[in-house]
Design a protein around this motif. Sequence first.
Motif, PDB file in Angstrom:
ATOM      1  N   THR A  35       0.859  -1.192   0.000  1.00  0.00           N
ATOM      2  CA  THR A  35       0.000   0.000   0.000  1.00  0.00           C
ATOM      3  C   THR A  35       0.888   1.232   0.000  1.00  0.00           C
ATOM      4  N   LEU A  36       0.330   2.311  -0.449  1.00  0.00           N
ATOM      5  CA  LEU A  36       1.015   3.597  -0.321  1.00  0.00           C
ATOM      6  C   LEU A  36       0.098   4.631   0.320  1.00  0.00           C
ATOM      7  N   CYS A  37      -1.093   4.781  -0.234  1.00  0.00           N
ATOM      8  CA  CYS A  37      -1.951   5.855   0.284  1.00  0.00           C
ATOM      9  C   CYS A  37      -2.780   5.416   1.479  1.00  0.00           C
ATOM     10  N   GLY A  46      -8.414   5.239  -2.190  1.00  0.00           N
ATOM     11  CA  GLY A  46      -8.150   4.566  -3.457  1.00  0.00           C
ATOM     12  C   GLY A  46      -7.274   5.377  -4.395  1.00  0.00           C
ATOM     13  N   ASN A  47      -6.484   6.236  -3.806  1.00  0.00           N
ATOM     14  CA  ASN A  47      -5.708   7.207  -4.562  1.00  0.00           C
ATOM     15  C   ASN A  47      -4.586   6.636  -5.414  1.00  0.00           C
ATOM     16  N   CYS A  48      -3.777   5.767  -4.826  1.00  0.00           N
ATOM     17  CA  CYS A  48      -2.528   5.379  -5.490  1.00  0.00           C
ATOM     18  C   CYS A  48      -2.674   4.126  -6.341  1.00  0.00           C
ATOM     19  N   ILE A  50      -1.813   1.193  -5.800  1.00  0.00           N
ATOM     20  CA  ILE A  50      -0.727   0.220  -5.746  1.00  0.00           C
ATOM     21  C   ILE A  50      -1.242  -1.091  -5.151  1.00  0.00           C
TER      22      ILE A  50
HETATM   23  S1  FES Z   1      -3.169   1.785  -0.879  1.00  0.00           S
HETATM   24 FE1  FES Z   1      -5.020   1.232  -1.782  1.00  0.00          FE
HETATM   25  S2  FES Z   1      -5.283   2.721  -3.295  1.00  0.00           S
HETATM   26 FE2  FES Z   1      -3.485   3.381  -2.294  1.00  0.00          FE
END
Ligand code: FES
Lengths: 377, 528
Positions: A35-37, A46-48, A50
Amino acid sequence: MNDQGNITINGNAFSFEPGETILAVAGRNHIDIPTLCHLKGASPTGNCRICVVKIEKEKDLMPSCATLAEAGMVVHTESSEVVKARRLIIQLMLSTGNHNCAIRGTSSDDWTRFQMSVQAYDDSSELCPVWGDCRLQDLAYRYQVEPKRFSDAGTPYPMETVNPFIVRDFSRCIKCGRCVQACNDIQVNNAIQFGYTGSNSKIIAADDKALKDSDCVFCGECVQVCPVGALVEKDVRYRVRQWETEKVRTTCSYCGVGCQLYLHVKDNQVVKVSGVEEVAPNFGSLCVKGRFGYDFIHSPERLTAPMVKENGTFREATWDEALDTVARRFNEIKETSGSDSLGVLTSARVTNEENYIANKFARAVLKTNNIDHCARL
Amino acid sequence: MTNTISDIEKADVILVTGSNTTENHPVLSSFIKRAVTFRGAKLIVADPRFIQIAKFAHHWLRQKLGTDVAWINGMMNVIINENLYDHAFVEKRTEGFEELKEIVEKYTPGYVEEITGIPRADLTDAARMYAGARAGSICYCMGITQHTSGTDNVKSLANLAMLCGHMGVEGGGVNPLRGQNNVQGACDMGGLPNVFSGYQPVTDLAVVKKMEDAWGVSGIPSQPGLTVTKMIPKAHDGEFKGLYIIGENPLVSDPDLNHAKKSLANLDFLVVQDIFMTETAQLADVVLPAKCFAEKEGTFTNSERRVQRVRKAVDAPGQVMDDWKITAEIATRMGFAMSYGDSREIMEELAAVTPSYAGIDYDRIDLEGLHWPCPAKDHPGTPILHREQFTRGKGLFHAIDYTEPAENIDTEYPLFLTTGRLLYHYHTGTMTMKSEGLNERAPSCFVEISSHDAQTYDLEDGSMVKVESRRGDIHAAIKISEKAVAGTVFIPFHFAQAAANKLTNAALDPVSGIPEYKVCAVRISKAA
Ligand code: FES
Ligand code: SF4
Ligand code: SF4
Ligand code: SF4
């Protein structure tokens, strides 16, 4: 087993609670989805993307942090389609900022050109300040991503260094939005948000002011959650590398919230403070005092030797001399004026153990109940 | 706190009073702000200043300084008259309801408006809101306790919570937010004149005997001792002769500082043990250098009664020693042998003589702290107090009448002064003022004033003024702020150079001995 049925992830069936995301079910079962965001405690954006996974019978890949588990769902977290998507995302992120962590070989010409431009922006000739402590870098290694090209222009926004605590490096921001959520959804300081659009987008404070001129209270929650090197403590940036430090968990010594924090130590010096995540009472959050108010520990003004006053001025003394003087004077006063002419002010600053000893000292040694502390003040 | 910090997010109505939460307990304030912003909780803030947290409030009740008992009684008046109280709780768990009812009868919203200035409709709405909660949490701080009526204020809040049955439940409770990291622990450990550790009374001969046996001594007095606010005048009179101050700086935090300074100077012998040469240490005969939190092992107990570990991260500078070691050394040299290998040993001893800590040891709290009371090793700790019953059995309502603060405004001193803290500093600033960054954010003392008053006195933002009370004067810059309301100025007490406590009144709450920092009368004029 759960009567609402199971979800299948990578070939294994798992039960789930209503409202649980695919990411949460996977996490509970030690399946690592990157995950990142995603930020615990805030609603998923649900931005990134990843964290995307393949769900059978679904056309598009779905972000696992924002998709609820359902009975009968069949999920693949590392299918070739998923891996390909992740590599693309990482590649795009790497090539749109000053990510000079030498993910790719450093021998080509465009590396040199790139590194020169980063140096000009950064005012440092070193590699990225969070090298080795960056989620994007980790993911680039995990998925073996090499950026196709290095970005030329970097960012239109200069670095912000005008406050005492936080450096905002817009060139390394991947616009994941974690800082925005940390500020608005966790700390509820409502100081920063997304501003502008498209490739000009930027995290802004107020109507694009410096943090110091906004509602920012320098809690540093945003710094703690930033997955890359876009937000870094000013005193840490290019001065301390993560691998040079050791973390010691302790309790904040300021207010009565008692936040759990890590003191990051390098060469016997506290060089950084961070919040301990996922435990009460603070679940990772700190305030400006707890996070940035540690200079006193190594202040040159610290008392380092006992002092006794002679004719109105202090001089250094040995412990033996100082302690003997105290013991002798207390005994004298006790004998001549009685125990109740003596007293102890103990402290909300020292430990329970030390307060207990002070209480024992007053009562068992001085033989008085004249003991108090200054908290009522 | 009767409840935990996390519990605040489970409340559906939160009443914050006398607490500038976002500045003094920032992380805790996030729990309140989240509850309001994301969970639909309602917030009532009763505070004389328009502080940050008031911006999140559904009702901001702006009481005149020192009139807390009146508005709390007023809320109870509405709740009883409109029959909104928790009958079952009052019946089963409390006593003294009739007396309470009788006394609050005259505190009609109209009468309360006269005393407090809170519009009657606001008070009524707030009362309904709090009474209607499933779980109502009350959070308060020094703005409630630092009054001559501080004890009454606290009891009134307890009355209110019991009346509505918001005690002993998740998300409810009466929650004093402790200002300093280990005030709770200092009190728990017997740093009080009337109790040993665990609040065991010194007047209880069986307790005294138990302690004497445990410590191997005899002759511990069974009369309560002096509070700090009594020691100081006695030192002034020469009756009190020797004082051992550990880690405190009363010379900035004491009310009526001029008097406090003379008093400490009048002692025959003063020992100060601290990490810095504080204003108080300057007066000492002997100064003993102590470790700071980053250099020692031990425990702190936070506001929610959670006992948590403190761990050594760095070596102490110079010859600095642990506070407990210094005290033990003095004891030994006075003829009472005291020696411990480490802080863990002390914890074992104190757990053995302190029932509420009996189940606590370092291994159990290694990863997560425990809430006392924790009477046994297999006891899980007590996050929420008074679940089944109160300490004394039934909860006692205290029928309390409003009394005026000790000092009121008049033609000579026409403005109220209230004092408090800032986000960027802590207490007397000995620690925070060593950080350039914190100093940059909050460099010096100021007088926060409403734009209305600034106009009246023809003062510009940033201009220097002299603030005088009957006890002293200070100079500071004017800060015109929307937080201030007309007729009341606010001064942070952190700054020794312009110590607000040269102005404050040393009048004490008769029970708690807490001075009335939150109300006094002053006048201001342009600095010459
Ligand atoms: S960690 Fe799920 S969309 Fe960014
Ligand atoms: S500053 Fe950091 S946390 Fe904020 S959007 Fe950029 S990369 Fe994400
Ligand atoms: S430091 Fe705190 S208040 Fe400031 S922008 Fe970051 S999260 Fe928001
Ligand atoms: S970090 Fe801030 S809120 Fe937390 S205990 Fe320290 S001073 Fe209090």
